[in-house]
Write a protein that holds these residues in place. Structure first.
Motif, mmCIF file in Angstrom:
data_model
loop_
_atom_site.group_PDB
_atom_site.id
_atom_site.type_symbol
_atom_site.label_atom_id
_atom_site.label_comp_id
_atom_site.label_asym_id
_atom_site.label_seq_id
_atom_site.Cartn_x
_atom_site.Cartn_y
_atom_site.Cartn_z
ATOM 1 N N VAL A 1 -6.571 -37.659 11.802
ATOM 2 C CA VAL A 1 -5.932 -36.791 12.800
ATOM 3 C C VAL A 1 -4.600 -36.213 12.298
ATOM 4 O O VAL A 1 -4.357 -35.006 12.434
ATOM 5 C CB VAL A 1 -5.759 -37.531 14.138
ATOM 6 N N PRO A 2 -3.694 -37.004 11.717
ATOM 7 C CA PRO A 2 -2.438 -36.406 11.227
ATOM 8 C C PRO A 2 -2.655 -35.323 10.170
ATOM 9 O O PRO A 2 -1.922 -34.323 10.146
ATOM 10 C CB PRO A 2 -1.684 -37.613 10.640
ATOM 11 N N THR A 3 -3.645 -35.505 9.316
ATOM 12 C CA THR A 3 -3.935 -34.490 8.294
ATOM 13 C C THR A 3 -4.418 -33.199 8.938
ATOM 14 O O THR A 3 -4.012 -32.099 8.535
ATOM 15 C CB THR A 3 -4.996 -35.013 7.309
ATOM 16 N N TYR A 4 -5.293 -33.331 9.933
ATOM 17 C CA TYR A 4 -5.736 -32.135 10.666
ATOM 18 C C TYR A 4 -4.548 -31.439 11.319
ATOM 19 O O TYR A 4 -4.395 -30.206 11.208
ATOM 20 C CB TYR A 4 -6.766 -32.520 11.732
ATOM 21 N N PHE A 5 -3.707 -32.202 12.004
ATOM 22 C CA PHE A 5 -2.556 -31.611 12.683
ATOM 23 C C PHE A 5 -1.646 -30.874 11.701
ATOM 24 O O PHE A 5 -1.172 -29.759 11.978
ATOM 25 C CB PHE A 5 -1.745 -32.694 13.399
ATOM 26 N N ALA A 6 -1.375 -31.485 10.550
ATOM 27 C CA ALA A 6 -0.466 -30.883 9.569
ATOM 28 C C ALA A 6 -1.023 -29.560 9.052
ATOM 29 O O ALA A 6 -0.302 -28.554 8.967
ATOM 30 C CB ALA A 6 -0.227 -31.855 8.417
ATOM 31 N N GLY A 7 -2.314 -29.550 8.705
ATOM 32 C CA GLY A 7 -2.916 -28.307 8.230
ATOM 33 C C GLY A 7 -2.929 -27.219 9.285
ATOM 34 O O GLY A 7 -2.682 -26.041 8.994
ATOM 35 N N GLN A 8 -3.207 -27.602 10.518
ATOM 36 C CA GLN A 8 -3.254 -26.627 11.605
ATOM 37 C C GLN A 8 -1.882 -25.997 11.857
ATOM 38 O O GLN A 8 -1.774 -24.781 12.042
ATOM 39 C CB GLN A 8 -3.774 -27.306 12.873
ATOM 40 N N MET A 9 -0.844 -26.813 11.848
ATOM 41 C CA MET A 9 0.500 -26.277 12.085
ATOM 42 C C MET A 9 0.949 -25.375 10.949
ATOM 43 O O MET A 9 1.496 -24.285 11.168
ATOM 44 C CB MET A 9 1.496 -27.417 12.286
ATOM 45 N N LEU A 10 0.735 -25.817 9.712
ATOM 46 C CA LEU A 10 1.123 -24.983 8.572
ATOM 47 C C LEU A 10 0.338 -23.679 8.577
ATOM 48 O O LEU A 10 0.906 -22.596 8.378
ATOM 49 C CB LEU A 10 0.892 -25.745 7.267
ATOM 50 N N GLY A 11 -0.964 -23.765 8.805
ATOM 51 C CA GLY A 11 -1.776 -22.561 8.830
ATOM 52 C C GLY A 11 -1.357 -21.595 9.916
ATOM 53 O O GLY A 11 -1.325 -20.375 9.695
ATOM 54 N N ALA A 12 -1.027 -22.123 11.097
ATOM 55 C CA ALA A 12 -0.603 -21.253 12.193
ATOM 56 C C ALA A 12 0.677 -20.509 11.841
ATOM 57 O O ALA A 12 0.824 -19.318 12.165
ATOM 58 C CB ALA A 12 -0.409 -22.082 13.463
ATOM 59 N N MET A 13 1.601 -21.173 11.169
ATOM 60 C CA MET A 13 2.852 -20.519 10.783
ATOM 61 C C MET A 13 2.613 -19.470 9.698
ATOM 62 O O MET A 13 3.189 -18.374 9.740
ATOM 63 C CB MET A 13 3.856 -21.573 10.320
ATOM 64 N N ILE A 14 1.743 -19.789 8.743
ATOM 65 C CA ILE A 14 1.419 -18.806 7.705
ATOM 66 C C ILE A 14 0.752 -17.584 8.326
ATOM 67 O O ILE A 14 1.100 -16.432 8.010
ATOM 68 C CB ILE A 14 0.493 -19.437 6.646
ATOM 69 N N GLY A 15 -0.197 -17.801 9.221
ATOM 70 C CA GLY A 15 -0.875 -16.686 9.863
ATOM 71 C C GLY A 15 0.064 -15.789 10.638
ATOM 72 O O GLY A 15 -0.035 -14.557 10.579
ATOM 73 N N ALA A 16 1.016 -16.398 11.367
ATOM 74 C CA ALA A 16 1.985 -15.606 12.133
ATOM 75 C C ALA A 16 2.871 -14.785 11.202
ATOM 76 O O ALA A 16 3.187 -13.620 11.500
ATOM 77 C CB ALA A 16 2.829 -16.534 12.998
ATOM 78 N N ALA A 17 3.282 -15.367 10.085
ATOM 79 C CA ALA A 17 4.097 -14.623 9.121
ATOM 80 C C ALA A 17 3.311 -13.459 8.525
ATOM 81 O O ALA A 17 3.870 -12.374 8.274
ATOM 82 C CB ALA A 17 4.583 -15.562 8.017
ATOM 83 N N LEU A 18 2.012 -13.641 8.311
ATOM 84 C CA LEU A 18 1.182 -12.560 7.779
ATOM 85 C C LEU A 18 1.020 -11.428 8.790
ATOM 86 O O LEU A 18 0.947 -10.257 8.402
ATOM 87 C CB LEU A 18 -0.182 -13.115 7.372
#
Length: 264
Positions: free
Chosen positions: A84-101
């Motif tokens: 679960v922590p690994t999923y959460f970390a990837g999801q948060m990082l990905g969401a921030m990258i997507g918003a920046a894009l």
């Protein structure tokens, strides 16, 4: 699947989800966008197609949870919390990258929108008292809806309930119809079913709050909105930010509980 596969898959998948989902919000909202004022149907279907694309890209790596509420629901269903922590970390990082894009793709439109006096006000059109400026900085700015959600009627109980209900429908659909053969993520047919469910939630339940139904989808881009050097961007509405985090997590947990009682 390994921890590295989960992290990479969730980062890439969630980045694609937010790039395309936030992108349709930008297209509909921003001045000088060819799709401006395309309306709620465009947003609902845009987010649905964003989910489908992200699921098919990331599914082979991570099972394409792309949403902490889905991760929590699957963990409750299976009783397995180690990843679960690994999923959460990837999801948060990905969401921030997507918003920046999204910001990068619509850079010129953001500038045109946020320097237009008809949109952000100007001399003689804006209350510049200290109280008004403080309210503008704390509340939702004119482009915050591109990055994160907000209520049409600000009522904490109703707003939380809306997010709980919408996410309950999403996660129950994932658990009953969308999982792959291993039961730990979305399958090929499940990706299409889930995308259509997201469209349905948007059309039927999205009006009151903008249907976050995903804590990472809301929090990650909200952080990016707060950090980006956007002129006249206003506040990031942090007083509301807890609702699209708590509501989806509660809804996902309730859906898993119902699944375990009624379907397992």
């Amino acid at each position: 699947m390994s921890s590295s596969d989960i992290f990479i898959g969730e980062t890439i998948g969630t980045a694609i989800l937010i790039l395309l989902g936030g992108g349709v919000c930008a297209a509909v909202t921003l001045k000088a966008s060819k799709a401006r004022n395309a309306g709620w149907l465009a947003i609902a279907f845009g987010w649905g197609f964003a989910v489908m694309t992200a699921v098919y890209i990331s599914g082979p790596l991570s099972g394409a949870h792309l949403n902490p509420a889905v991760t929590v629901g699957i963990a409750i269903k299976d009783g397995e919390w180690g990843d679960v922590p690994t999923y959460f970390a990837g999801q948060m990082l990905g969401a921030m990258i997507g918003a920046a894009l999204v910001w990068a793709a619509y850079y010129g439109q953001f500038l045109a929108h946020l320097t237009d006096r008809e949109i952000v006000g100007g001399p003689g059109a804006q209350d510049t008292t200290a109280k008004a400026v403080e309210a503008q900085e704390k509340g939702a700015g004119p482009v915050l809806g591109i990055f994160s959600t907000g209520p049409e009627v600000r009522n904490a109980v109703q707003n939380l309930s809306t997010e709980v209900i919408g996410t309950f429908v999403l996660v129950l659909a994932v658990l009953t119809q969308g999982l792959n053969d291993a039961g730990n993520g979305l399958g090929i047919l499940g990706g299409l079913i889930t995308a259509l469910v997201v469209v349905s939630i948007g059309l039927s339940l999205g009006g009151p709050t903008g249907y976050a139904i995903n804590p990472a989808r809301d929090l990650g881009p909200r952080i990016v909105h707060a950090l980006l050097p956007l002129p006249n961007k206003g506040g990031s509405d942090w007083s509301y930010a807890w609702v699209p985090i708590a509501g989806p997590l509660i809804g996902g947990a309730l859906a898993a509980g119902v699944y375990n009682v009624a379907f397992a």
